[in-house]
Design a protein around this motif. Structure first.
Motif, PDB file in Angstrom:
ATOM      1  N   GLY A  39       0.803  -1.215   0.000  1.00  0.00           N
ATOM      2  CA  GLY A  39       0.000   0.000   0.000  1.00  0.00           C
ATOM      3  C   GLY A  39       0.835   1.264   0.000  1.00  0.00           C
ATOM      4  N   GLY A  40       2.114   1.142  -0.357  1.00  0.00           N
ATOM      5  CA  GLY A  40       3.002   2.296  -0.312  1.00  0.00           C
ATOM      6  C   GLY A  40       2.953   3.122  -1.582  1.00  0.00           C
ATOM      7  N   PRO A  41       3.328   4.396  -1.471  1.00  0.00           N
ATOM      8  CA  PRO A  41       3.369   5.256  -2.651  1.00  0.00           C
ATOM      9  C   PRO A  41       4.618   4.984  -3.481  1.00  0.00           C
ATOM     10  CG  PRO A  41       4.133   6.473  -0.743  1.00  0.00           C
ATOM     11  CD  PRO A  41       3.695   5.117  -0.246  1.00  0.00           C
ATOM     12  N   LEU A  42       4.561   5.392  -4.725  1.00  0.00           N
ATOM     13  CA  LEU A  42       5.723   5.317  -5.605  1.00  0.00           C
ATOM     14  C   LEU A  42       6.582   6.542  -5.321  1.00  0.00           C
ATOM     15  CD1 LEU A  42       7.181   3.908  -7.926  1.00  0.00           C
ATOM     16  CD2 LEU A  42       5.788   5.258  -9.497  1.00  0.00           C
ATOM     17  N   ARG A 158     -11.791  -1.614   8.263  1.00  0.00           N
ATOM     18  CA  ARG A 158     -12.540  -1.677   7.015  1.00  0.00           C
ATOM     19  C   ARG A 158     -12.247  -0.464   6.137  1.00  0.00           C
ATOM     20  NH1 ARG A 158     -18.434  -2.206   8.462  1.00  0.00           N
ATOM     21  NH2 ARG A 158     -17.856  -0.616   9.966  1.00  0.00           N
ATOM     22  N   LYS A 159     -12.081  -0.742   4.832  1.00  0.00           N
ATOM     23  CA  LYS A 159     -11.785   0.294   3.837  1.00  0.00           C
ATOM     24  C   LYS A 159     -10.681   1.230   4.354  1.00  0.00           C
ATOM     25  CE  LYS A 159     -16.105   0.092   1.405  1.00  0.00           C
ATOM     26  NZ  LYS A 159     -17.165   0.859   0.750  1.00  0.00           N
ATOM     27  N   PHE A 160      -9.617   0.627   4.824  1.00  0.00           N
ATOM     28  CA  PHE A 160      -8.518   1.346   5.468  1.00  0.00           C
ATOM     29  C   PHE A 160      -7.763   2.276   4.521  1.00  0.00           C
ATOM     30  CE2 PHE A 160      -3.957   1.310   6.709  1.00  0.00           C
ATOM     31  CZ  PHE A 160      -4.071   2.015   7.892  1.00  0.00           C
ATOM     32  N   MET A 161      -7.521   1.804   3.285  1.00  0.00           N
ATOM     33  CA  MET A 161      -6.691   2.589   2.370  1.00  0.00           C
ATOM     34  C   MET A 161      -7.098   2.303   0.931  1.00  0.00           C
ATOM     35  SD  MET A 161      -2.509   2.548   2.098  1.00  0.00           S
ATOM     36  CE  MET A 161      -2.250   2.961   3.813  1.00  0.00           C
ATOM     37  N   PHE A 162      -6.956   3.313   0.099  1.00  0.00           N
ATOM     38  CA  PHE A 162      -7.203   3.163  -1.326  1.00  0.00           C
ATOM     39  C   PHE A 162      -5.938   2.611  -1.967  1.00  0.00           C
ATOM     40  CE2 PHE A 162      -7.825   4.651  -5.717  1.00  0.00           C
ATOM     41  CZ  PHE A 162      -9.133   4.247  -5.919  1.00  0.00           C
ATOM     42  N   VAL A 163      -5.999   1.375  -2.455  1.00  0.00           N
ATOM     43  CA  VAL A 163      -4.838   0.688  -3.018  1.00  0.00           C
ATOM     44  C   VAL A 163      -5.246   0.023  -4.323  1.00  0.00           C
ATOM     45  CG1 VAL A 163      -3.135  -1.148  -2.672  1.00  0.00           C
ATOM     46  CG2 VAL A 163      -3.871   0.235  -0.724  1.00  0.00           C
TER      47      VAL A 163
END
Length: 184
Positions: A39-42, A158-163
């Motif tokens: 779930g990390g950013p680029l 629930r729905k913790f992060m947009f991935v």
């Protein structure tokens, strides 16, 4: 080049992460097979250097050491970095484990051995009753690794992060000190 050995198992060694390891860590973190399940950013290299505190005491490279590898600062030809394990917040709350391996080493048991080594390290080094880890609900490999080491599912964000185009649930796991000692 990886630094001194912190812990070693049958096939992998946990070594200190050094400044020279930044290119490996940044390139691996940019790989979608690693970045998306975490779930990390680029990040580009400069952003990576700012965001990642390699001087934190509990962040290690997972390495395959050759026969001639020194326990101190080995030569580049004797050590192959294949991933990273880390422990966050160990000094003031329940330590949280994080880990990844480069894809060509997935499914070979290296991750399980590395995470087991870091659990031993945490429980020897820090006075904590438990360790925790999290994995996205879609990351079956990571969830299976944690469960195979005795971690128990303790909750769900629930729905913790947009991935990767969708909101994802984060599964929380915990392992008590006594559970670990009973399993080894």
């Amino acid at each position: 080049m990886p630094g001194a050995i912190v812990a070693s198992g049958e096939r992998v060694a946990l070594r200190t992460s050094e400044t020279e390891d930044i290119p490996f860590l940044q390139r691996a973190g940019a790989n979608p097979e690693i970045r998306i399940p975490l779930g990390g950013p680029l990040l580009n290299r400069e952003q990576y250097e700012i965001s990642d505190d390699r001087t934190a005491p509990d962040r290690f490279l997972v390495c395959l050491d050759g026969d001639g590898a020194s326990p101190g600062r080995p030569s580049e030809d004797d050590v192959t970095p294949i991933g990273r394990v880390s422990v966050v917040d160990a000094h003031y709350k329940r330590p949280e484990l994080g880990y990844w391996l480069v894809p060509e080493y997935h499914g070979e048991g290296y991750g399980k051995e590395a995470v087991a080594l870091v659990i031993d390290y945490v429980l020897r080094t820090h006075n904590t009753p438990a360790v925790e880890a999290e994995a996205f609900d879609f990351n079956d490999a990571s969830r299976g690794l944690l469960e195979s080491l005795g971690f128990t599912e303790e909750g769900r964000k629930r729905k913790f992060m947009f991935v990767d185009g969708a909101y994802r649930d984060m599964i929380q796991y915990g392992l008590l000190r006594e559970e670990w000692h009973e399993s080894v």
